[in-house]
Design a protein around this motif. Structure first.
Motif, PDB file in Angstrom:
ATOM      1  N   ARG A 172       0.845  -1.202   0.000  1.00  0.00           N
ATOM      2  CA  ARG A 172       0.000   0.000   0.000  1.00  0.00           C
ATOM      3  C   ARG A 172       0.877   1.248   0.000  1.00  0.00           C
ATOM      4  O   ARG A 172       1.981   1.251   0.510  1.00  0.00           O
ATOM      5  CB  ARG A 172      -0.929   0.007   1.217  1.00  0.00           C
ATOM      6  N   GLY A 173       0.324   2.321  -0.571  1.00  0.00           N
ATOM      7  CA  GLY A 173       1.042   3.583  -0.623  1.00  0.00           C
ATOM      8  C   GLY A 173       1.690   3.811  -1.975  1.00  0.00           C
ATOM      9  O   GLY A 173       1.950   2.873  -2.731  1.00  0.00           O
ATOM     10  N   GLY A 174       1.954   5.080  -2.285  1.00  0.00           N
ATOM     11  CA  GLY A 174       2.604   5.424  -3.543  1.00  0.00           C
ATOM     12  C   GLY A 174       1.807   4.942  -4.742  1.00  0.00           C
ATOM     13  O   GLY A 174       0.571   4.944  -4.743  1.00  0.00           O
ATOM     14  N   CYS A 175       2.497   4.503  -5.758  1.00  0.00           N
ATOM     15  CA  CYS A 175       1.829   4.038  -6.971  1.00  0.00           C
ATOM     16  C   CYS A 175       1.180   2.670  -6.796  1.00  0.00           C
ATOM     17  O   CYS A 175       0.446   2.227  -7.689  1.00  0.00           O
ATOM     18  CB  CYS A 175       2.827   4.001  -8.129  1.00  0.00           C
ATOM     19  N   PHE A 176       1.430   2.003  -5.659  1.00  0.00           N
ATOM     20  CA  PHE A 176       0.741   0.744  -5.395  1.00  0.00           C
ATOM     21  C   PHE A 176      -0.762   0.968  -5.184  1.00  0.00           C
ATOM     22  O   PHE A 176      -1.536   0.013  -5.236  1.00  0.00           O
ATOM     23  CB  PHE A 176       1.328   0.051  -4.166  1.00  0.00           C
ATOM     24  N   GLU A 177      -1.161   2.188  -4.942  1.00  0.00           N
ATOM     25  CA  GLU A 177      -2.590   2.475  -4.831  1.00  0.00           C
ATOM     26  C   GLU A 177      -3.280   2.410  -6.197  1.00  0.00           C
ATOM     27  O   GLU A 177      -4.502   2.359  -6.277  1.00  0.00           O
ATOM     28  CB  GLU A 177      -2.808   3.856  -4.208  1.00  0.00           C
ATOM     29  N   TYR A 178      -2.484   2.406  -7.262  1.00  0.00           N
ATOM     30  CA  TYR A 178      -3.038   2.409  -8.621  1.00  0.00           C
ATOM     31  C   TYR A 178      -2.731   1.127  -9.395  1.00  0.00           C
ATOM     32  O   TYR A 178      -3.535   0.711 -10.221  1.00  0.00           O
ATOM     33  CB  TYR A 178      -2.505   3.611  -9.394  1.00  0.00           C
ATOM     34  N   VAL A 179      -1.560   0.525  -9.131  1.00  0.00           N
ATOM     35  CA  VAL A 179      -1.180  -0.683  -9.861  1.00  0.00           C
ATOM     36  C   VAL A 179      -0.533  -1.690  -8.916  1.00  0.00           C
ATOM     37  O   VAL A 179       0.068  -1.307  -7.903  1.00  0.00           O
ATOM     38  CB  VAL A 179      -0.214  -0.377 -11.024  1.00  0.00           C
ATOM     39  N   SER A 180      -0.633  -2.966  -9.271  1.00  0.00           N
ATOM     40  CA  SER A 180      -0.005  -4.010  -8.460  1.00  0.00           C
ATOM     41  C   SER A 180       1.507  -4.045  -8.661  1.00  0.00           C
ATOM     42  O   SER A 180       2.248  -4.413  -7.752  1.00  0.00           O
ATOM     43  CB  SER A 180      -0.603  -5.376  -8.822  1.00  0.00           C
ATOM     44  N   GLY A 181       1.969  -3.691  -9.850  1.00  0.00           N
ATOM     45  CA  GLY A 181       3.394  -3.705 -10.150  1.00  0.00           C
ATOM     46  C   GLY A 181       3.964  -2.303 -10.220  1.00  0.00           C
ATOM     47  O   GLY A 181       4.495  -1.900 -11.262  1.00  0.00           O
ATOM     48  N   ALA A 182       3.898  -1.563  -9.123  1.00  0.00           N
ATOM     49  CA  ALA A 182       4.380  -0.179  -9.134  1.00  0.00           C
ATOM     50  C   ALA A 182       5.877  -0.109  -9.406  1.00  0.00           C
ATOM     51  O   ALA A 182       6.349   0.803 -10.100  1.00  0.00           O
ATOM     52  CB  ALA A 182       4.061   0.488  -7.797  1.00  0.00           C
ATOM     53  N   ASN A 183       6.641  -1.058  -8.876  1.00  0.00           N
ATOM     54  CA  ASN A 183       8.082  -1.073  -9.141  1.00  0.00           C
ATOM     55  C   ASN A 183       8.364  -1.320 -10.619  1.00  0.00           C
ATOM     56  O   ASN A 183       9.287  -0.731 -11.201  1.00  0.00           O
ATOM     57  CB  ASN A 183       8.772  -2.125  -8.280  1.00  0.00           C
ATOM     58  N   TYR A 184       7.534  -2.145 -11.255  1.00  0.00           N
ATOM     59  CA  TYR A 184       7.696  -2.400 -12.685  1.00  0.00           C
ATOM     60  C   TYR A 184       7.287  -1.174 -13.505  1.00  0.00           C
ATOM     61  O   TYR A 184       7.923  -0.852 -14.517  1.00  0.00           O
ATOM     62  CB  TYR A 184       6.870  -3.611 -13.106  1.00  0.00           C
ATOM     63  N   LEU A 185       6.229  -0.510 -13.084  1.00  0.00           N
ATOM     64  CA  LEU A 185       5.816   0.724 -13.755  1.00  0.00           C
ATOM     65  C   LEU A 185       6.959   1.733 -13.753  1.00  0.00           C
ATOM     66  O   LEU A 185       7.259   2.357 -14.780  1.00  0.00           O
ATOM     67  CB  LEU A 185       4.591   1.316 -13.058  1.00  0.00           C
ATOM     68  N   GLY A 186       7.610   1.895 -12.595  1.00  0.00           N
ATOM     69  CA  GLY A 186       8.714   2.834 -12.498  1.00  0.00           C
ATOM     70  C   GLY A 186       9.857   2.481 -13.423  1.00  0.00           C
ATOM     71  O   GLY A 186      10.409   3.355 -14.107  1.00  0.00           O
ATOM     72  N   GLU A 187      10.204   1.198 -13.488  1.00  0.00           N
ATOM     73  CA  GLU A 187      11.326   0.800 -14.334  1.00  0.00           C
ATOM     74  C   GLU A 187      10.995   0.955 -15.820  1.00  0.00           C
ATOM     75  O   GLU A 187      11.851   1.351 -16.614  1.00  0.00           O
ATOM     76  CB  GLU A 187      11.731  -0.638 -14.027  1.00  0.00           C
ATOM     77  N   MET A 188       9.760   0.667 -16.198  1.00  0.00           N
ATOM     78  CA  MET A 188       9.381   0.858 -17.592  1.00  0.00           C
ATOM     79  C   MET A 188       9.429   2.333 -17.973  1.00  0.00           C
ATOM     80  O   MET A 188       9.885   2.687 -19.067  1.00  0.00           O
ATOM     81  CB  MET A 188       7.982   0.266 -17.839  1.00  0.00           C
ATOM     82  N   LEU A 189       8.983   3.211 -17.077  1.00  0.00           N
ATOM     83  CA  LEU A 189       9.061   4.648 -17.333  1.00  0.00           C
ATOM     84  C   LEU A 189      10.519   5.091 -17.463  1.00  0.00           C
ATOM     85  O   LEU A 189      10.848   5.919 -18.333  1.00  0.00           O
ATOM     86  CB  LEU A 189       8.382   5.427 -16.206  1.00  0.00           C
ATOM     87  N   GLU A 190      11.369   4.561 -16.595  1.00  0.00           N
ATOM     88  CA  GLU A 190      12.792   4.896 -16.652  1.00  0.00           C
ATOM     89  C   GLU A 190      13.373   4.678 -18.041  1.00  0.00           C
ATOM     90  O   GLU A 190      13.975   5.571 -18.643  1.00  0.00           O
ATOM     91  CB  GLU A 190      13.571   4.027 -15.675  1.00  0.00           C
ATOM     92  N   TRP A 191      13.195   3.456 -18.548  1.00  0.00           N
ATOM     93  CA  TRP A 191      13.876   3.114 -19.784  1.00  0.00           C
ATOM     94  C   TRP A 191      13.175   3.662 -21.013  1.00  0.00           C
ATOM     95  O   TRP A 191      13.811   3.849 -22.056  1.00  0.00           O
ATOM     96  CB  TRP A 191      14.092   1.610 -19.863  1.00  0.00           C
ATOM     97  N   ALA A 238      -2.940  -3.634 -13.262  1.00  0.00           N
ATOM     98  CA  ALA A 238      -1.721  -4.448 -13.179  1.00  0.00           C
ATOM     99  C   ALA A 238      -0.464  -3.570 -13.209  1.00  0.00           C
ATOM    100  O   ALA A 238       0.307  -3.531 -12.254  1.00  0.00           O
ATOM    101  CB  ALA A 238      -1.699  -5.468 -14.303  1.00  0.00           C
ATOM    102  N   VAL A 239      -0.237  -2.852 -14.315  1.00  0.00           N
ATOM    103  CA  VAL A 239       1.004  -2.061 -14.441  1.00  0.00           C
ATOM    104  C   VAL A 239       0.781  -0.647 -14.977  1.00  0.00           C
ATOM    105  O   VAL A 239       1.651   0.210 -14.824  1.00  0.00           O
ATOM    106  CB  VAL A 239       2.025  -2.782 -15.349  1.00  0.00           C
TER     107      VAL A 239
END
Length: 244
Positions: A172-191, A238-239
């Motif tokens: 819970r918290g941060g982008c996990f409130e919107y997607v299950s894979g918030a860490n993956y969302l961040g990495e996809m945005l990065e690259w 999901a992401v």
């Protein structure tokens, strides 16, 4: 090399989604493997090549009397190396627990990190005369947003369990409130941001491979959470927030 990476990414995506083949490690590992490494050792020794290879290429370029890096080269190298300095050396030290990583999966990851480190390092060194413009700045901002999301999401995941606790919890918290894979969302945005800043086929190939590889993993995590937790937040995607 870039075309091969893109084709490999599409093949991986197809296997993970239509082949219903979850990753064979972590929560999806089936049974124990005698040939496995501790998660910290595996992560460090596989990811570090994404840092070591480009640094080695740049160092060799300078030793051989090459020109000093231009501003754009410094920008791109900084984005790539900052990410992998953290992911290679700090992230495994901060991580808690985890299941052993099968040696085969570790070897595949080592091969990819070496391959991608060589590809991106050569691409950075090939653009000596380009100047930093608006496109590069937009890409770097998108990269920074993605990196921030990735760092914050990893922090949330690391602190889900108190010392001594086991099992899985709903993040819970941060982008996990919107997607299950918030860490993956961040990495996809990065690259994707890195690809915009670089404006090259090698960088676009890496962004493509990243999406094809961790996008399906985010979708698998989403399905896993919904099956395991009956009261899992229904509004979460999901992401991609609000979409997928």
């Amino acid at each position: 090399m870039a075309v091969i990476m893109m084709l490999t990414g599409v093949t991986t995506f197809t296997a993970l989604i239509w082949g219903c083949m979850p990753a064979g490690y972590g929560r999806y590992a089936v049974g124990g493997s005698k040939l496995a490494l501790s998660p910290k050792v595996a992560w460090l020794t596989q990811e570090m090549w994404s840092f070591i290879v480009p640094v080695g290429l740049i160092g060799l370029h300078m030793i051989r009397g090459g020109q000093q890096l231009a501003h754009l080269q410094i920008l791109l190298a900084g984005m790539f190396l900052v990410h992998y300095a953290w992911r290679s050396f700090a992230y495994p030290l901060l991580s808690r627990g985890g299941n052993p990583t099968p040696v085969l999966i570790w070897l595949l990851a080592v091969a990819f990190c070496m391959y991608n480190g060589l590809l991106q390092g050569c691409d950075i060194l090939a653009r000596e005369d380009e100047r930093v413009g608006m496109r590069h700045m937009v890409g770097s901002v998108l990269w920074a947003i993605g990196w921030g999301i990735n760092l914050h999401s990893d922090h949330i995941l690391r602190n889900l369990r108190k010392p001594g606790e086991s099992g899985y919890k709903i993040p819970r918290g941060g982008c996990f409130e919107y997607v299950s894979g918030a860490n993956y969302l961040g990495e996809m945005l990065e690259w994707c941001g890195y690809a915009v800043a670089a404006g090259s086929l090698p960088a676009a190939a890496f962004a493509c491979f990243t999406i094809c590889n961790i996008g399906p993993r985010g979708w698998q995590h989403h399905q896993w959470y919904k099956e395991r937790f009956p009261r899992y937040p229904k509004h979460r995607k999901a992401v991609i927030p609000f979409l997928l």
